[in-house]
Design a protein around this motif. Structure first.
Motif, short mmCIF file in Angstrom:
data_model
loop_
_atom_site.label_atom_id
_atom_site.label_comp_id
_atom_site.label_asym_id
_atom_site.label_seq_id
_atom_site.Cartn_x
_atom_site.Cartn_y
_atom_site.Cartn_z
N LEU A 1 13.79 7.15 -6.70
CA LEU A 1 13.04 6.55 -7.81
C LEU A 1 13.45 5.10 -8.02
CD1 LEU A 1 13.09 9.53 -10.33
CD2 LEU A 1 11.14 8.70 -9.01
N ALA A 2 14.75 4.83 -7.94
CA ALA A 2 15.24 3.46 -8.11
C ALA A 2 14.75 2.56 -6.98
CB ALA A 2 16.76 3.45 -8.19
N ARG A 3 14.79 3.07 -5.74
CA ARG A 3 14.34 2.26 -4.60
C ARG A 3 12.86 1.92 -4.68
NH1 ARG A 3 17.95 5.34 -1.66
NH2 ARG A 3 16.42 6.89 -1.08
N HIS A 4 12.08 2.80 -5.30
CA HIS A 4 10.62 2.61 -5.36
C HIS A 4 10.13 2.27 -6.76
CE1 HIS A 4 9.96 3.84 -1.22
NE2 HIS A 4 10.93 4.70 -1.41
N GLU A 5 11.04 1.78 -7.60
CA GLU A 5 10.68 1.51 -9.00
C GLU A 5 9.51 0.54 -9.12
OE1 GLU A 5 10.11 -0.17 -12.55
OE2 GLU A 5 11.30 -1.39 -11.17
N ASP B 1 -1.30 12.42 -2.43
CA ASP B 1 -1.04 11.51 -1.32
C ASP B 1 0.37 10.93 -1.41
OD1 ASP B 1 -1.12 9.73 0.80
OD2 ASP B 1 -2.41 8.30 -0.24
N PRO B 2 1.39 11.69 -0.98
CA PRO B 2 2.77 11.18 -1.08
C PRO B 2 3.02 9.97 -0.19
CG PRO B 2 2.73 13.31 0.04
CD PRO B 2 1.34 13.05 -0.46
N GLN B 3 2.23 9.80 0.86
CA GLN B 3 2.45 8.68 1.78
C GLN B 3 2.11 7.33 1.17
OE1 GLN B 3 4.11 9.03 4.70
NE2 GLN B 3 4.35 11.09 3.86
N GLN B 4 1.50 7.31 -0.02
CA GLN B 4 1.22 6.02 -0.64
C GLN B 4 2.52 5.28 -0.98
OE1 GLN B 4 -0.75 6.30 -4.61
NE2 GLN B 4 -0.55 8.50 -4.27
N LEU B 5 3.66 5.99 -0.97
CA LEU B 5 4.96 5.35 -1.16
C LEU B 5 5.74 5.31 0.15
CD1 LEU B 5 6.19 6.65 -4.62
CD2 LEU B 5 5.06 4.50 -4.07
N GLY B 6 5.06 5.51 1.25
CA GLY B 6 5.72 5.45 2.56
C GLY B 6 6.42 6.74 2.91
N THR B 7 7.40 6.62 3.79
CA THR B 7 8.07 7.81 4.32
C THR B 7 8.92 8.53 3.28
OG1 THR B 7 9.93 6.46 5.07
CG2 THR B 7 8.16 6.88 6.67
N GLU B 8 9.28 7.88 2.18
CA GLU B 8 10.09 8.53 1.14
C GLU B 8 9.24 9.12 0.02
OE1 GLU B 8 13.82 7.00 -0.37
OE2 GLU B 8 13.74 5.45 1.17
N GLY B 9 7.92 9.15 0.21
CA GLY B 9 7.04 9.66 -0.83
C GLY B 9 7.38 11.08 -1.27
N GLU B 10 7.71 11.94 -0.31
CA GLU B 10 8.06 13.33 -0.63
C GLU B 10 9.34 13.39 -1.46
OE1 GLU B 10 6.47 16.18 -0.18
OE2 GLU B 10 4.82 15.44 1.06
N ARG C 1 3.76 -0.19 -10.56
CA ARG C 1 2.36 -0.56 -10.26
C ARG C 1 1.45 0.67 -10.30
NH1 ARG C 1 5.15 -3.67 -6.53
NH2 ARG C 1 4.67 -2.22 -4.84
N LEU C 2 1.93 1.78 -9.75
CA LEU C 2 1.14 3.01 -9.74
C LEU C 2 0.90 3.51 -11.17
CD1 LEU C 2 -0.23 5.20 -8.08
CD2 LEU C 2 2.01 6.30 -7.81
N ALA C 3 1.92 3.50 -12.00
CA ALA C 3 1.77 3.94 -13.40
C ALA C 3 0.74 3.07 -14.13
CB ALA C 3 3.12 3.90 -14.12
N LEU C 4 0.83 1.77 -13.94
CA LEU C 4 -0.12 0.87 -14.60
C LEU C 4 -1.54 1.14 -14.12
CD1 LEU C 4 1.99 -2.42 -14.59
CD2 LEU C 4 1.40 -0.99 -16.58
N ARG C 5 -1.69 1.39 -12.82
CA ARG C 5 -3.01 1.71 -12.28
C ARG C 5 -3.55 3.03 -12.87
NH1 ARG C 5 -2.22 2.11 -6.64
NH2 ARG C 5 -2.70 4.31 -6.63
N LEU C 6 -2.63 3.96 -13.14
CA LEU C 6 -3.02 5.26 -13.71
C LEU C 6 -3.19 5.20 -15.23
CD1 LEU C 6 -0.60 7.53 -11.64
CD2 LEU C 6 -3.09 7.33 -11.35
N GLY C 7 -2.84 4.08 -15.82
CA GLY C 7 -2.99 3.92 -17.27
C GLY C 7 -1.91 4.60 -18.09
N VAL C 8 -0.73 4.78 -17.49
CA VAL C 8 0.40 5.37 -18.23
C VAL C 8 1.55 4.36 -18.27
CG1 VAL C 8 -0.21 7.77 -17.75
CG2 VAL C 8 1.32 6.55 -16.18
N ARG C 9 2.45 4.62 -19.16
CA ARG C 9 3.62 3.74 -19.35
C ARG C 9 4.55 3.86 -18.14
NH1 ARG C 9 7.15 4.33 -24.87
NH2 ARG C 9 8.52 2.58 -24.49
N PRO C 10 4.96 2.75 -17.54
CA PRO C 10 5.88 2.81 -16.40
C PRO C 10 7.24 3.41 -16.79
CG PRO C 10 4.82 0.67 -16.51
CD PRO C 10 4.48 1.39 -17.79
#
Length: 136
Positions: free
Chosen positions: A25-29, A97-106, A34-43
């Motif tokens: 989570l820290a590596r992909h913060e 779609d876990p791959q939207q965060l690359g190989t660490e999506g899972e 950006r994903l949270a903002l796109r989804l309309g939720v608080r990051p």
């Protein structure tokens, strides 16, 4: 030094395990923000609050100034329902779609599911929480 985002529950002992590794989570913060903002939720990072314990650890690890402890504002606490809204939105989109965060999506998805579990228990016990960051 690896960063980790972890949950702090208000009080001495919440009566349940709150540990979540949080390194992915820290590596992909940034991407999660950006994903949270796109989804309309608080990051997630908006639930961060520096507390005396986490700042003491940073200072012990040489990453801060002892003077900061004296000037720390009181910790901010949040409703677990607010956090769950963010976490559940992120989980839903990463399950699709876990791959939207690359190989660490899972791995990010797995840590988010653990966050959801901790926040659900926090809500059941009518407690509050915030995020903290550790660098080790």
């Amino acid at each position: 030094m690896a960063a980790s985002m972890y949950i702090v529950v208000e009080g001495e002992d919440p009566g349940f395990d709150i540990f979540v590794n949080g390194r992915s989570l820290a590596r992909h913060e940034d991407a999660l923000e950006r994903l949270a903002l796109r989804l309309g939720v608080r990051p997630l990072i908006e639930f961060f609050s520096a507390d005396e314990n986490s700042m003491s650890l940073l200072i012990e690890e040489g990453a801060g100034n002892q003077e900061l402890l004296r000037r720390l504002p009181p910790p901010q606490w949040y409703s677990p329902a607010e956090g769950l809204k963010t976490v559940q939105a992120l989980v839903q989109t990463l399950e699709a779609d876990p791959q939207q965060l690359g190989t660490e999506g899972e791995q990010v998805l797995s840590e988010l599911l653990e966050y959801a579990h901790v926040l659900e228990k926090t809500m059941d016990r009518k407690m509050r929480w915030h995020l903290a960051v550790s660098w080790r």
